[in-house]
Motif scaffolding. Structure first.
Motif, short mmCIF file in Angstrom:
data_model
loop_
_atom_site.label_atom_id
_atom_site.label_comp_id
_atom_site.label_asym_id
_atom_site.label_seq_id
_atom_site.Cartn_x
_atom_site.Cartn_y
_atom_site.Cartn_z
N TYR A 259 0.83 -1.21 0.00
CA TYR A 259 0.00 0.00 0.00
C TYR A 259 0.87 1.26 0.00
O TYR A 259 0.64 2.20 -0.78
CB TYR A 259 -0.92 -0.01 1.23
N LEU A 260 1.88 1.28 0.88
CA LEU A 260 2.76 2.45 0.95
C LEU A 260 3.52 2.64 -0.36
O LEU A 260 3.72 3.78 -0.81
CB LEU A 260 3.73 2.32 2.11
N CYS A 261 3.95 1.54 -0.97
CA CYS A 261 4.64 1.65 -2.26
C CYS A 261 3.71 2.25 -3.31
O CYS A 261 4.13 3.09 -4.13
CB CYS A 261 5.12 0.27 -2.72
N THR A 262 2.45 1.85 -3.31
CA THR A 262 1.48 2.39 -4.28
C THR A 262 1.30 3.89 -4.08
O THR A 262 1.30 4.67 -5.04
CB THR A 262 0.13 1.67 -4.14
N VAL A 263 1.13 4.31 -2.81
CA VAL A 263 1.00 5.74 -2.51
C VAL A 263 2.26 6.49 -2.92
O VAL A 263 2.20 7.57 -3.52
CB VAL A 263 0.71 5.94 -1.01
N GLY A 264 3.42 5.92 -2.63
CA GLY A 264 4.68 6.57 -2.97
C GLY A 264 4.88 6.70 -4.47
O GLY A 264 5.27 7.76 -4.96
N VAL A 265 4.62 5.62 -5.21
CA VAL A 265 4.77 5.66 -6.67
C VAL A 265 3.81 6.68 -7.28
O VAL A 265 4.17 7.44 -8.19
CB VAL A 265 4.53 4.26 -7.27
N ALA A 266 2.57 6.72 -6.79
CA ALA A 266 1.59 7.66 -7.32
C ALA A 266 2.06 9.10 -7.15
O ALA A 266 1.86 9.94 -8.05
CB ALA A 266 0.24 7.45 -6.63
N ASN A 267 2.72 9.41 -6.04
CA ASN A 267 3.16 10.77 -5.78
C ASN A 267 4.47 11.10 -6.47
O ASN A 267 4.63 12.18 -7.05
CB ASN A 267 3.30 11.00 -4.27
N VAL A 268 5.44 10.19 -6.43
CA VAL A 268 6.75 10.48 -7.00
C VAL A 268 6.70 10.52 -8.53
O VAL A 268 7.31 11.38 -9.16
CB VAL A 268 7.78 9.44 -6.51
N PHE A 269 5.97 9.58 -9.14
CA PHE A 269 5.88 9.53 -10.60
C PHE A 269 4.66 10.29 -11.13
O PHE A 269 4.47 10.36 -12.34
CB PHE A 269 5.83 8.08 -11.07
N ARG A 270 3.82 10.82 -10.22
CA ARG A 270 2.61 11.54 -10.59
C ARG A 270 1.74 10.69 -11.53
O ARG A 270 1.37 11.09 -12.63
CB ARG A 270 2.97 12.88 -11.24
N LEU A 271 1.41 9.50 -11.02
CA LEU A 271 0.58 8.56 -11.76
C LEU A 271 -0.76 8.40 -11.06
O LEU A 271 -0.85 8.57 -9.83
CB LEU A 271 1.26 7.19 -11.83
N PRO A 272 -1.82 8.06 -11.80
CA PRO A 272 -3.08 7.71 -11.12
C PRO A 272 -2.89 6.44 -10.30
O PRO A 272 -1.97 5.65 -10.54
CB PRO A 272 -4.05 7.50 -12.29
N THR A 273 -3.79 6.24 -9.35
CA THR A 273 -3.63 5.14 -8.41
C THR A 273 -3.59 3.80 -9.11
O THR A 273 -2.81 2.91 -8.74
CB THR A 273 -4.77 5.15 -7.38
N TRP A 274 -4.39 3.60 -10.16
CA TRP A 274 -4.43 2.29 -10.81
C TRP A 274 -3.12 1.99 -11.51
O TRP A 274 -2.66 0.85 -11.52
CB TRP A 274 -5.63 2.19 -11.76
N LYS A 275 -2.49 3.01 -12.10
CA LYS A 275 -1.19 2.78 -12.73
C LYS A 275 -0.11 2.54 -11.68
O LYS A 275 0.77 1.69 -11.87
CB LYS A 275 -0.82 3.97 -13.61
N ALA A 276 -0.18 3.26 -10.56
CA ALA A 276 0.77 3.03 -9.48
C ALA A 276 0.63 1.61 -8.94
O ALA A 276 1.62 0.95 -8.60
CB ALA A 276 0.56 4.06 -8.37
N SER A 277 -0.62 1.12 -8.88
CA SER A 277 -0.85 -0.26 -8.42
C SER A 277 -0.22 -1.26 -9.36
O SER A 277 0.34 -2.28 -8.92
CB SER A 277 -2.35 -0.52 -8.30
#
Length: 266
Positions: A204-222
């Motif tokens: 979960y934390l990796c998904t939140v982090g990827v979404a913010n650092v790469f500026r991706l929507p949540t589904w792409k971060a997942s």
């Protein structure tokens, strides 16, 4: 007032640690915008401490295994009591020494591999190209649940041997070592190890982090996070069945010890 004077100092270790626990979205958003080059130091120390404690607990478990093999009545050649105690001490000391130099290397390699995979997948899914150090720091802070898992396991396995018996294939003292029986009876512990609440929290934390650092929507971060996680699960399943098949082909009851699996997940 100059820009340097008005610049906000980077958060402290305590602020980031608490932030990951109680407000991860805000913490990772600030991390993505921060120019703090030392943001990864804190989680690096935490991971080294957690993994070292876990490896020490494994060393104690392996020492118990050696004692069981050397016990009178075992299928293997018994060892005099004094020699068995000396072997137990050497095994524990050896595992502690191994943890001191192996754990930092293991953490560094795992961290670099995960950073490279996340970066490649994040860019492939049309995310931003953040500074490499920000991705390294994000992954490190998302690893905080893994620190909790290994500290908890290390302490429990050292304090309560039955916990170690659940996670590691340790034979009963004085009985022949049946490799196949141990392989088949201990897989539940490995499943729990790989799918614990701490691992899910880390994802979960990796998904939140990827979404913010790469500026991706949540589904792409997942997708970025789950693709390597599923690949690791498939690898672990394949390794388990391969080791079981090899044990059935080449080993017989009393043939020798089963080396417990190393750290999983994270």
């Amino acid at each position: 007032m100059t820009a340097a004077a008005s610049a906000t100092p980077p958060p402290s270790f305590r602020e980031r640690f608490v932030g990951v626990l109680v407000r991860p979205r805000e913490t990772f958003r600030h991390l993505a915008e921060s120019a703090d080059r030392d943001a990864w130091y804190g989680p690096a120390y935490l991971l080294i401490i957690g993994y070292s404690l876990y490896f020490l607990a494994i060393g104690v478990g392996m020492a118990r295994l050696m004692s069981a093999m050397a016990a009178p009545g075992n299928a293997t050649s018994p060892t005099p009591p004094g020699m068995a105690d000396w072997m137990t001490f050497l095994m524990s000391a050896s595992q502690l020494y191994t943890a001191l130099w192996q754990v930092p290397l293991y953490v560094a390699i795992s961290w670099a591999v995960r950073t490279g995979i996340f970066y490649g997948l994040g860019v492939l899914l049309h995310g931003d190209r953040p500074a490499w150090g920000r991705v390294v720091a994000m992954i490190g802070w998302a690893w905080v649940p893994i620190f909790f898992q290994y500290v908890l396991l290390g302490v429990l396995m050292l304090a309560f041997p039955p916990v170690m018996d659940f996670f590691l294939p340790i034979p009963e003292q004085g009985k022949p070592i049946d490799v196949m029986s141990l392989q088949n009876s201990k897989w539940q512990g490995q499943v729990l190890f790989q799918a614990s609440p701490f691992i899910l929290w880390n994802l979960y934390l990796c998904t939140v982090g990827v979404a913010n650092v790469f500026r991706l929507p949540t589904w792409k971060a997942s997708v970025v996070v789950l693709v390597p996680a599923l690949a690791q699960i498939l690898f672990n399943i394949g390794a388990y069945f391969l080791s079981t098949w090899m044990a059935g082909m080449f080993l017989q009851p009393g043939a020798g010890p089963v080396v417990p699996n190393g750290p999983g997940g994270g």
